[in-house]
Scaffold this active site. Sequence first.
Site, mmCIF file in Angstrom:
data_model
loop_
_atom_site.group_PDB
_atom_site.id
_atom_site.type_symbol
_atom_site.label_atom_id
_atom_site.label_comp_id
_atom_site.label_asym_id
_atom_site.label_seq_id
_atom_site.Cartn_x
_atom_site.Cartn_y
_atom_site.Cartn_z
ATOM 1 N N GLY A 1 0.792 -1.219 0.000
ATOM 2 C CA GLY A 1 0.000 0.000 0.000
ATOM 3 C C GLY A 1 0.825 1.270 0.000
ATOM 4 O O GLY A 1 0.468 2.258 -0.638
ATOM 5 N N THR A 2 1.947 1.263 0.710
ATOM 6 C CA THR A 2 2.783 2.465 0.778
ATOM 7 C C THR A 2 3.329 2.826 -0.597
ATOM 8 O O THR A 2 3.297 3.989 -1.007
ATOM 9 C CB THR A 2 3.935 2.262 1.774
ATOM 10 O OG1 THR A 2 3.392 2.110 3.091
ATOM 11 C CG2 THR A 2 4.879 3.450 1.761
ATOM 12 N N ASN B 1 -7.692 4.112 9.002
ATOM 13 C CA ASN B 1 -7.027 2.952 9.568
ATOM 14 C C ASN B 1 -7.022 2.936 11.090
ATOM 15 O O ASN B 1 -6.830 1.881 11.694
ATOM 16 C CB ASN B 1 -5.582 2.869 9.058
ATOM 17 C CG ASN B 1 -4.808 4.148 9.320
ATOM 18 O OD1 ASN B 1 -5.170 5.214 8.813
ATOM 19 N ND2 ASN B 1 -3.746 4.064 10.099
ATOM 20 N N GLN C 1 -7.529 -0.159 3.998
ATOM 21 C CA GLN C 1 -8.356 -0.718 5.071
ATOM 22 C C GLN C 1 -9.738 -1.148 4.573
ATOM 23 O O GLN C 1 -10.348 -2.048 5.150
ATOM 24 C CB GLN C 1 -8.515 0.306 6.196
ATOM 25 C CG GLN C 1 -7.255 0.574 6.986
ATOM 26 C CD GLN C 1 -6.791 -0.624 7.796
ATOM 27 O OE1 GLN C 1 -7.578 -1.451 8.246
ATOM 28 N NE2 GLN C 1 -5.485 -0.727 8.001
ATOM 29 N N GLY D 1 -2.037 -6.427 0.162
ATOM 30 C CA GLY D 1 -2.342 -7.836 0.338
ATOM 31 C C GLY D 1 -2.466 -8.289 1.777
ATOM 32 O O GLY D 1 -3.370 -9.053 2.121
ATOM 33 N N HIS D 2 -1.579 -7.831 2.662
ATOM 34 C CA HIS D 2 -1.538 -8.412 4.003
ATOM 35 C C HIS D 2 -2.663 -7.941 4.915
ATOM 36 O O HIS D 2 -2.799 -8.432 6.034
ATOM 37 C CB HIS D 2 -0.170 -8.160 4.657
ATOM 38 C CG HIS D 2 0.072 -6.753 5.083
ATOM 39 N ND1 HIS D 2 0.106 -6.362 6.397
ATOM 40 C CD2 HIS D 2 0.318 -5.628 4.358
ATOM 41 C CE1 HIS D 2 0.370 -5.069 6.478
ATOM 42 N NE2 HIS D 2 0.502 -4.604 5.255
ATOM 43 N N THR E 1 10.727 -6.915 -11.546
ATOM 44 C CA THR E 1 10.287 -8.286 -11.742
ATOM 45 C C THR E 1 9.114 -8.595 -10.825
ATOM 46 O O THR E 1 9.173 -8.335 -9.616
ATOM 47 C CB THR E 1 11.441 -9.269 -11.447
ATOM 48 O OG1 THR E 1 12.530 -8.969 -12.313
ATOM 49 C CG2 THR E 1 10.995 -10.707 -11.655
ATOM 50 N N CYS F 1 2.386 1.635 11.635
ATOM 51 C CA CYS F 1 3.489 2.324 10.970
ATOM 52 C C CYS F 1 4.100 3.406 11.841
ATOM 53 O O CYS F 1 5.158 3.942 11.523
ATOM 54 C CB CYS F 1 3.009 2.916 9.642
ATOM 55 S SG CYS F 1 2.505 1.644 8.460
#
Length: 407
Positions: free
Chosen positions: A69-70, A156, A184, A205-206, A242, A331
């Site tokens: 996300g960052t 968040n 979120q 993703g996490h 990649t 964060c």
Amino acid sequence: MPVYLDHAATTSLHPAALAAMTDALVRTGNPSSLHGAGRRARRLVEESRESLARAAGAHPSELIFTSGGTEADNLAVKGLYWQRRAESPERTRILCSTVEHHAVLDTVEWLERHEGAEVTWIPVDGSGVVDLDVLARELAREPQRIALVTIMWANNEVGSLQPLRQVVELAGAVGVPVHSDAVQAFGAVPLDFASSGLAAMSVSGHKIGGPVGIGALFLRRDVKLVPVQHGGGQERDVRSGTLDTASIAGFAAAAEACAASLTEESVRLAALRDRLIEGVLQAVPGAVLRGSPGSGRLPGNAHFTFPGCEGDSLLFLLDMAGVESSTGSACTAGVPRPSHVLLAMGLDEETARGAQRFTLGHASTADDVETLLRVLPAAYAQASKAGMAGHESSIQTAGTVGRRAES
């Protein structure tokens, strides 16, 4: 086994994601290679892209994979700013809410310091919801000089959902693109990128049961932006590098699982959240729920301030009792300063320092909530005896918050 109530920071890997990643990890192949192994990897990437696009209501060609996300926020905000300014040098204004994640806030402030951006901070109300009247007034003021608007989909920390439809309508009326950090919201509430009108949307993703280190930027096909990094020209020549085939497969599997059970899971989590809120307010009468009520907040979010104690003290005492929570964004965890979100909502520093966030996810159960309610009174009593640590917030942070509040 500890009770984990910090799913907003990261949630456990979904079984479907683990299976997809395990299968992909034993294969060889760079998805940019032309031989058989490369083509098989490319096929998995593109099938995953299609799955993720369906889950977000987007076309596969609008999805650009990132490391999280960052990176997606940086790519959207910097890339849109540079592109819009290149098209018209007078476009240096950025409109940004005061409660954004630091991935957006710090990016905007970097552009202000180094790239000549003029930032207008859009205030929020006591629930953390952006003030549409101020936004409309700022959009009407020299709209030809506005590069972009960036407003998150859901906060968040306190879980408040933002009025994105109205934000996009206001900005669209004067031809200004809108980016939204939806990290979120994705997998927690219904999202439809196509109908949202957004120019760009960031996800990760996490937060939904996928692996750490993978995210995506949804970018409308008619929107151009300047790349932040350069190299092999992958991902529409917008994000070189990649591609991580295994993580992409896990991300897609988690998104598919979330999309398939979104309605039922939202109802389940909202019920657990409401029980948690009710129980906390009974266990600690002085506790105050922060953020929007009911359906105006994320189904798995319950954020409180507890009077007379340090949030960090309460966190560690709960941790010792077997319950893992947080004081706000992971964060900025461990940094001795009050939440910029709570200060923007009008709380004073002492009140803001008593914050505690409990967030639920796909692995959460009713027993988890009851365990918290059982250990909370004693933990709070002990934290209250310790009182406030009395440390001072950093001058830099106070100054930053002050500038945003004055804007």
